[in-house]
Design a protein around this motif. Structure first.
Motif, mmCIF file in Angstrom:
data_model
loop_
_atom_site.group_PDB
_atom_site.id
_atom_site.type_symbol
_atom_site.label_atom_id
_atom_site.label_comp_id
_atom_site.label_asym_id
_atom_site.label_seq_id
_atom_site.Cartn_x
_atom_site.Cartn_y
_atom_site.Cartn_z
ATOM 1 N N TYR A 1 0.829 -1.214 0.000
ATOM 2 C CA TYR A 1 0.000 0.000 0.000
ATOM 3 C C TYR A 1 0.857 1.255 0.000
ATOM 4 O O TYR A 1 2.053 1.210 0.277
ATOM 5 C CB TYR A 1 -0.918 -0.016 1.233
ATOM 6 N N LYS A 2 0.171 2.389 -0.323
ATOM 7 C CA LYS A 2 0.817 3.708 -0.244
ATOM 8 C C LYS A 2 -0.005 4.541 0.732
ATOM 9 O O LYS A 2 -1.218 4.328 0.847
ATOM 10 C CB LYS A 2 0.777 4.436 -1.597
ATOM 11 N N VAL A 3 0.650 5.507 1.401
ATOM 12 C CA VAL A 3 -0.074 6.335 2.380
ATOM 13 C C VAL A 3 0.094 7.818 2.056
ATOM 14 O O VAL A 3 1.201 8.269 1.744
ATOM 15 C CB VAL A 3 0.461 6.093 3.815
ATOM 16 N N GLY A 4 -1.002 8.553 2.120
ATOM 17 C CA GLY A 4 -0.948 10.009 2.043
ATOM 18 C C GLY A 4 -1.378 10.549 3.390
ATOM 19 O O GLY A 4 -2.315 10.032 4.007
ATOM 20 N N GLN A 5 -0.697 11.578 3.869
ATOM 21 C CA GLN A 5 -0.944 12.042 5.243
ATOM 22 C C GLN A 5 -0.918 13.563 5.282
ATOM 23 O O GLN A 5 0.070 14.160 4.858
ATOM 24 C CB GLN A 5 0.178 11.444 6.082
ATOM 25 N N PHE A 6 -1.990 14.168 5.741
ATOM 26 C CA PHE A 6 -2.040 15.642 5.761
ATOM 27 C C PHE A 6 -2.416 16.142 7.146
ATOM 28 O O PHE A 6 -3.440 15.746 7.708
ATOM 29 C CB PHE A 6 -3.058 16.142 4.726
ATOM 30 N N PRO A 7 -1.596 17.035 7.723
ATOM 31 C CA PRO A 7 -1.887 17.536 9.074
ATOM 32 C C PRO A 7 -2.890 18.689 9.053
ATOM 33 O O PRO A 7 -2.843 19.546 8.169
ATOM 34 C CB PRO A 7 -0.517 18.037 9.553
ATOM 35 N N PHE A 8 -3.775 18.722 10.049
ATOM 36 C CA PHE A 8 -4.737 19.835 10.114
ATOM 37 C C PHE A 8 -4.032 21.167 10.384
ATOM 38 O O PHE A 8 -4.590 22.228 10.116
ATOM 39 C CB PHE A 8 -5.810 19.560 11.172
ATOM 40 N N ALA A 9 -2.790 21.102 10.893
ATOM 41 C CA ALA A 9 -2.036 22.344 11.136
ATOM 42 C C ALA A 9 -1.853 23.115 9.832
ATOM 43 O O ALA A 9 -1.664 24.332 9.843
ATOM 44 C CB ALA A 9 -0.682 22.010 11.754
#
Ligand code: FAD
Ligand code: AMP
Length: 471
Positions: free
Chosen positions: A379-387
């Motif tokens: 799998y691949k992961v995308g990650q985005f912070p609410f900051a």
């Protein structure tokens, strides 16, 4: 000829929804429910509306407003001196919310022509149900089909027997008339964390004892770590690998003994909440007696379409286990109603959303990295912070992130995990996308309004392919 096409036993979110859908499809339907509220009146909606989802969210909202006024209003230039909380008023508001919604189900029953009976139902033969009414009188009903939706009750543990005064279950904890100074909770599941959050925000010193070594072991590890850190910052003292072995009440205090890695420990609290899960409710139902299979854990056994071993008798909701969530039961109710009517409805068990209503919220759908690793799926992961979200910053809540997991080869969405403001609402987009078997590219190419929190979901989708714009 039977009295009814469908007899539904239980008026919780599984049963009442099933009953309404059956009636919409033209079936003569009765719903039998035994719930009596503290005023001695029948109250539809089951655990969810009376002592579960709804009252807990009412108290979470009230306590959140209090925390906001106390800790964050000043950032917005709002001064609120001499802040105080009136627990009686907060509880009265909760009761009003519950009353409006439970009475609303009665209105929906009338509108859809569902017959509603207050009483306790018992299966006494194939397609026959005996109802004991509130006054003790009995009646017998026959139905072409029966849907069992008797739900669940709080699980008890012998080492901490509830006394409804000092040692309480979730129902007792929703009804405290004052803020306990020291509050102990057994179990760091959704219910323990939500009730712990309510009373912590209102001033309790909260200690949560959890037997398992991992915090929220079913949750994505990064999300669980972030949540654990934030809840600790808010004042929740969460002890892991802490197995409660005894609890006793002396001089209006509860002594709780537990074992952790270093040995036997003790805490003394003013109230102790037992939040160790829920168990299926089949007491006095007569299910086993008529040949319905009940498994070792007490859940009714059903096939993939919620039919029991007896054709025409179905079971839905908490009483069959799986995800013990209101919306799971409701959807099973709709599927069963439609299948009885001859339609081909199915349940999407793989895309059930989960939410824990802490602040901020934890929500997820689909698989975690740990599950995918165990299954050998790349799998691949995308990650985005609410900051990095403009809307989250304007709101003043920049905690957490969106994590999106997609298949490394096909890009199909496999899971979305959120810790952050409005995660309970944001997860719906991920559920729809997964239901439609979308790829992360589909979400990446979908226009999201600016400024919204949903842009964080969009960015996480872009992140799966390493092309986030704002982080
Ligand atoms: P229930 O809601 O338990 O309803 C069963 C009904 O059947 C009851 O009214 C019962 O009195 C009646 N009954 C039982 N036996 C008989 C009989 N023999 N004759 C007649 N009537 C009978 N889930 C979520 O999805 N989101 C949440 O935020 C959430 N928060 C929760 C918070 C708390 C504190 C608790 C305790 C639970 C929460 N849940 C939540 C779980 C949710 O409440 C349950 O999953 C849901 O209520 C299950 O629905 P059900 O219809 O299967 O059973
Ligand atoms: P849930 O089933 O999600 O509501 O969570 C209930 C939690 O209670 C689980 O995480 C259990 O590990 C925990 N639990 C059960 N029994 C004990 C016990 N004796 N001491 C501490 N935690 C417990």
């Amino acid at each position: 000829m039977s009295d009814y096409n469908v007899i539904v036993i239980g008026g919780g979110p599984a049963g009442y929804v099933a009953a309404i859908r059956c009636a919409q499809l033209g079936m003569k339907t009765v719903c039998i429910d035994k719930w009596i509220n503290p005023e001695g009146k029948s109250s539809l909606g089951g655990t969810c509306l009376n002592v579960g989802c709804i009252p807990s969210k009412a108290l979470l909202d009230s306590s959140h407003h209090y925390t906001f006024m106390q800790k964050h209003a000043a950032e917005h230039g709002i001064q609120c001196d001499n802040l105080s909380i009136d627990i009686a008023a907060m509880q009265a508001r909760k009761a009003d919310v519950v009353k409006a919604l439970t009475q609303g189900i009665g209105v929906l029953f009338k509108k859809n022509k569902v017959t509603s009976i207050t009483g306790t139902a018992r299966l006494i033969g194939n397609k026959q149900v005996q109802v004991t009414n509130q006054d003790g009188s009995q009646q017998s009903l026959t139905g072409d089909n029966i849907i069992i939706a008797t739900g669940s009750v709080a699980a008890q543990i012998p080492v901490a027997a509830t006394d409804n005064q000092f040692i309480v279950d979730s129902t007792g904890a929703l009804a405290f008339d004052s803020v306990p100074k020291r509050l102990g909770i057994i179990g760091a599941g959704a219910i323990g964390l939500e009730l712990g959050s309510v009373w912590n925000r209102l001033g309790s010193q909260v200690t949560i004892l959890e037997a398992l070594p991992d915090f929220l072991s079913v949750v994505d590890r990064k999300i669980a770590t972030l949540a654990q850190r934030e809840l600790k910052k808010q004042g929740l003292n969460i002890q892991l690998s802490a197995s409660v072995t005894a609890a006793s009440v002396n001089n209006n205090e509860v002594s709780v003994t537990y074992k952790d890695k270093t040995g036997e420990q003790q805490i003394v609290v003013d109230k102790l909440i037992v939040a160790v899960g829920r168990k299926p409710n089949t007491t006095d139902l007569g299910a086993a007696e008529i040949g319905i299979q009940i498994n070792q854990r007490g859940f009714i056994e059903v096939d993939e379409h919620c039919q029991t071993a007896i054709p025409g008798i179905y079971a839905i909701g908490d009483v069959i286990g799986g995800a013990m969530l209101a919306h799971k039961g409701s959807e099973e109710g709709i599927m069963v109603a439609e299948r009885i009517a001859g339609q081909k409805s199915e349940m999407s068990y793989d895309t059930i959303p989960w939410v824990i209503y802490t602040w901020p919220e934890i929500a997820w759908v689909g698989k975690t990295e740990a599950q995918l690793k165990a299954e050998g799926i790349k799998y691949k992961v995308g990650q985005f912070p609410f900051a990095a979200s403009g809307r989250a910053r304007a709101h003043g809540d920049t905690n957490g992130m969106v994590r999106m997991i997609a298949d490394a080869e096909t890009d199909r969405l496999l899971g979305v995990h959120i810790f952050g403001i409005s995660a309970s609402e944001l997860i719906a987009e991920a559920v729809v996308a997964m239901e439609f078997e979308s790829s992360s590219e589909d979400l990446a190419r979908t226009i999201h309004a600016h400024p919204t929190l949903s842009e964080a979901v969009h960015e996480a989708a872009l992140g799966v392919d390493g092309r986030m714009i704002h982080a």
